[in-house]
Write a protein that holds these residues in place. Sequence first.
Motif, PDB file in Angstrom:
ATOM      1  N   VAL A 147      45.612 109.836 -31.337  1.00  0.00           N
ATOM      2  CA  VAL A 147      45.952 108.982 -32.468  1.00  0.00           C
ATOM      3  C   VAL A 147      47.265 109.445 -33.073  1.00  0.00           C
ATOM      4  O   VAL A 147      47.434 110.637 -33.373  1.00  0.00           O
ATOM      5  CB  VAL A 147      44.838 108.999 -33.535  1.00  0.00           C
ATOM      6  CG1 VAL A 147      45.301 108.266 -34.794  1.00  0.00           C
ATOM      7  CG2 VAL A 147      43.563 108.361 -32.989  1.00  0.00           C
ATOM      8  N   VAL A 148      48.205 108.504 -33.224  1.00  0.00           N
ATOM      9  CA  VAL A 148      49.503 108.786 -33.837  1.00  0.00           C
ATOM     10  C   VAL A 148      49.539 108.028 -35.160  1.00  0.00           C
ATOM     11  O   VAL A 148      49.559 106.798 -35.176  1.00  0.00           O
ATOM     12  CB  VAL A 148      50.663 108.326 -32.928  1.00  0.00           C
ATOM     13  CG1 VAL A 148      52.002 108.671 -33.570  1.00  0.00           C
ATOM     14  CG2 VAL A 148      50.542 108.967 -31.546  1.00  0.00           C
ATOM     15  N   ASP A 149      49.558 108.761 -36.265  1.00  0.00           N
ATOM     16  CA  ASP A 149      49.506 108.131 -37.582  1.00  0.00           C
ATOM     17  C   ASP A 149      49.881 109.163 -38.638  1.00  0.00           C
ATOM     18  O   ASP A 149      49.454 110.315 -38.533  1.00  0.00           O
ATOM     19  CB  ASP A 149      48.095 107.599 -37.860  1.00  0.00           C
ATOM     20  CG  ASP A 149      48.079 106.513 -38.921  1.00  0.00           C
ATOM     21  OD1 ASP A 149      48.419 106.838 -40.091  1.00  0.00           O
ATOM     22  OD2 ASP A 149      47.729 105.369 -38.610  1.00  0.00           O
ATOM     23  N   PRO A 150      50.671 108.796 -39.649  1.00  0.00           N
ATOM     24  CA  PRO A 150      50.988 109.758 -40.706  1.00  0.00           C
ATOM     25  C   PRO A 150      49.751 110.281 -41.428  1.00  0.00           C
ATOM     26  O   PRO A 150      49.751 111.407 -41.920  1.00  0.00           O
ATOM     27  CB  PRO A 150      51.877 108.947 -41.664  1.00  0.00           C
ATOM     28  CG  PRO A 150      52.474 107.877 -40.819  1.00  0.00           C
ATOM     29  CD  PRO A 150      51.400 107.524 -39.834  1.00  0.00           C
ATOM     30  N   ARG A 151      48.698 109.458 -41.496  1.00  0.00           N
ATOM     31  CA  ARG A 151      47.465 109.873 -42.164  1.00  0.00           C
ATOM     32  C   ARG A 151      46.419 110.293 -41.133  1.00  0.00           C
ATOM     33  O   ARG A 151      46.378 109.763 -40.024  1.00  0.00           O
ATOM     34  CB  ARG A 151      46.893 108.732 -42.998  1.00  0.00           C
ATOM     35  CG  ARG A 151      47.807 108.194 -44.076  1.00  0.00           C
ATOM     36  CD  ARG A 151      47.125 107.028 -44.782  1.00  0.00           C
ATOM     37  NE  ARG A 151      46.773 105.959 -43.842  1.00  0.00           N
ATOM     38  CZ  ARG A 151      45.657 105.231 -43.919  1.00  0.00           C
ATOM     39  NH1 ARG A 151      44.770 105.473 -44.867  1.00  0.00           N
ATOM     40  NH2 ARG A 151      45.425 104.265 -43.039  1.00  0.00           N
ATOM     41  N   ARG A 152      45.582 111.232 -41.552  1.00  0.00           N
ATOM     42  CA  ARG A 152      44.436 111.555 -40.696  1.00  0.00           C
ATOM     43  C   ARG A 152      43.341 110.529 -41.005  1.00  0.00           C
ATOM     44  O   ARG A 152      42.480 110.721 -41.868  1.00  0.00           O
ATOM     45  CB  ARG A 152      43.942 112.977 -40.947  1.00  0.00           C
ATOM     46  CG  ARG A 152      42.943 113.450 -39.897  1.00  0.00           C
ATOM     47  CD  ARG A 152      42.438 114.859 -40.193  1.00  0.00           C
ATOM     48  NE  ARG A 152      41.569 115.323 -39.124  1.00  0.00           N
ATOM     49  CZ  ARG A 152      41.933 116.062 -38.095  1.00  0.00           C
ATOM     50  NH1 ARG A 152      43.192 116.471 -38.019  1.00  0.00           N
ATOM     51  NH2 ARG A 152      41.087 116.426 -37.152  1.00  0.00           N
ATOM     52  N   THR A 153      43.401 109.430 -40.316  1.00  0.00           N
ATOM     53  CA  THR A 153      42.544 108.282 -40.590  1.00  0.00           C
ATOM     54  C   THR A 153      41.135 108.512 -40.035  1.00  0.00           C
ATOM     55  O   THR A 153      40.900 109.449 -39.260  1.00  0.00           O
ATOM     56  CB  THR A 153      43.131 107.029 -39.929  1.00  0.00           C
ATOM     57  OG1 THR A 153      43.150 107.240 -38.504  1.00  0.00           O
ATOM     58  CG2 THR A 153      44.546 106.758 -40.425  1.00  0.00           C
ATOM     59  N   PRO A 154      40.188 107.645 -40.401  1.00  0.00           N
ATOM     60  CA  PRO A 154      38.869 107.712 -39.764  1.00  0.00           C
ATOM     61  C   PRO A 154      38.943 107.604 -38.242  1.00  0.00           C
ATOM     62  O   PRO A 154      38.122 108.203 -37.546  1.00  0.00           O
ATOM     63  CB  PRO A 154      38.126 106.517 -40.380  1.00  0.00           C
ATOM     64  CG  PRO A 154      38.740 106.370 -41.737  1.00  0.00           C
ATOM     65  CD  PRO A 154      40.192 106.693 -41.544  1.00  0.00           C
ATOM     66  N   SER A 155      39.916 106.864 -37.724  1.00  0.00           N
ATOM     67  CA  SER A 155      40.098 106.794 -36.270  1.00  0.00           C
ATOM     68  C   SER A 155      40.484 108.156 -35.714  1.00  0.00           C
ATOM     69  O   SER A 155      40.011 108.574 -34.646  1.00  0.00           O
ATOM     70  CB  SER A 155      41.176 105.763 -35.919  1.00  0.00           C
ATOM     71  OG  SER A 155      40.838 104.487 -36.399  1.00  0.00           O
ATOM     72  N   ALA A 156      41.362 108.859 -36.432  1.00  0.00           N
ATOM     73  CA  ALA A 156      41.834 110.166 -35.969  1.00  0.00           C
ATOM     74  C   ALA A 156      40.712 111.189 -35.910  1.00  0.00           C
ATOM     75  O   ALA A 156      40.790 112.162 -35.141  1.00  0.00           O
ATOM     76  CB  ALA A 156      42.958 110.665 -36.871  1.00  0.00           C
ATOM     77  N   GLN A 157      39.685 110.985 -36.691  1.00  0.00           N
ATOM     78  CA  GLN A 157      38.570 111.933 -36.689  1.00  0.00           C
ATOM     79  C   GLN A 157      37.815 111.922 -35.363  1.00  0.00           C
ATOM     80  O   GLN A 157      37.082 112.868 -35.066  1.00  0.00           O
ATOM     81  CB  GLN A 157      37.638 111.620 -37.858  1.00  0.00           C
ATOM     82  CG  GLN A 157      38.282 111.840 -39.223  1.00  0.00           C
ATOM     83  CD  GLN A 157      37.414 111.365 -40.367  1.00  0.00           C
ATOM     84  OE1 GLN A 157      36.212 111.118 -40.194  1.00  0.00           O
ATOM     85  NE2 GLN A 157      38.016 111.216 -41.547  1.00  0.00           N
TER      86      GLN A 157
END
Length: 426
Positions: free
Chosen positions: A51-61
């Motif tokens: 996952v590439v995103d500035p936020r640690r999103t629920p997807s990133a978990q």
Amino acid sequence: MFGAGGGTSSYEELRETADLIVLWGSNARDAHPIFFHHVLKAVHRGAKLFVVDPRRTPSAQWADLWLGLDVGTDIPLANAIAREVIHAGYVNEEFVARATTGYEAFRESVEPWTLEEAGRVTGVPAAAIREVAHAWGTAAYPQLCWTLGITEHHNAVDNVFALINLALLVGGVGRHGAGLQPLRGQNNVQGGGDMGAIPNKLAGFQDVEDDTLRAKFERAWGVTLPPRHGLHLTGMFEALEHGELSSLYVIGENPAQSEADQTRARRLLSSVDCLIVQDIFLTKTAELADVVLPASASWAEAEGTVTSSERRVQRVRKALDAPGEARDDIEIVYELGRRLGVDLGSPRPEDVWNELRTLSPMHAGMSYSRLEELRGIQWPCWDETHGGEPFLHGRLWEDVVGNRRRSWPSSIRRLSTSWISSSRCG
């Protein structure tokens, strides 16, 4: 870059075959939960998820690796991944030579983006960038998915180009299991684009500046079409600001609230000579309108079709009558036409759809009965013997697979001839 806007593969391929999934600028866990269900199926099967995103999103978990890049540094990160893929020898040179153009210029353009330089600019550790690049270069069936986190930037087009280039480097399109998935920001955005609700294309992604294609629509509609591109939303607001646009007809959109600069948007919308809004709610934009046309476009009150991000066209069936004085969107448009002196016929969704089928080759085989029988069909569907295409651009691979295609499952053989450790890394 591919001639039409749509995912190049299917959700089934992602779920059943993909061995690497990259969500770039996409919190699919929250924003696209049905799609993310397919992602989780793949993860449980053993596919890697980055996952590439500035936020640690629920997807990133759920990810094997999260790359928390600084906002606006997507292109440097993509360029660094591309450079590492090139230097590590993972480029599918045969595919690149045959199916792409401009490779040498691209290779030179990414050369300055070393892992160290990209780490400095993006905030993502060099080791994490290297891990993603090597996983991408060695994956048999990579899938790259993005959404508004990539497209809602001033350089959105270049962001998308950078991601597509990553797929082209490794031959990650035109094969069953590998592909690109631009997840749409709202329901039926894909269908809207397919129908020509974009300023440079007619229905079926046919270029409005092509004289032959435009003439086909002119004959069907009995009108002369302007041989030039129209304005997209940003261009409309610029035209409003410069006094070049005096009237606006807004259907199912709420720019007074959705535009980044809402103060500017409301000022410009308030200044037009005539603002007409057609919607199911009295939106912020509708509050500014001279005329509001109440529509019955909610999911339970309309007949027609809807198209998902994987190009799957499905039937929508009316369950409720519209409340009060609300009318069906088609009925509103037809009645406006009648009052302007144009008889558009009977306002039946199936009639509109059948007209589309005569004008858009990629929808030709999608009758209402077949859409119901097959429970949805992915375009292109050329005729009523064709079942649609789960993945696109198979011809890019025809010369490579050659006789090897004979060993593929019969369903894939038929489809292969389709057209075209820091806080930032966990």
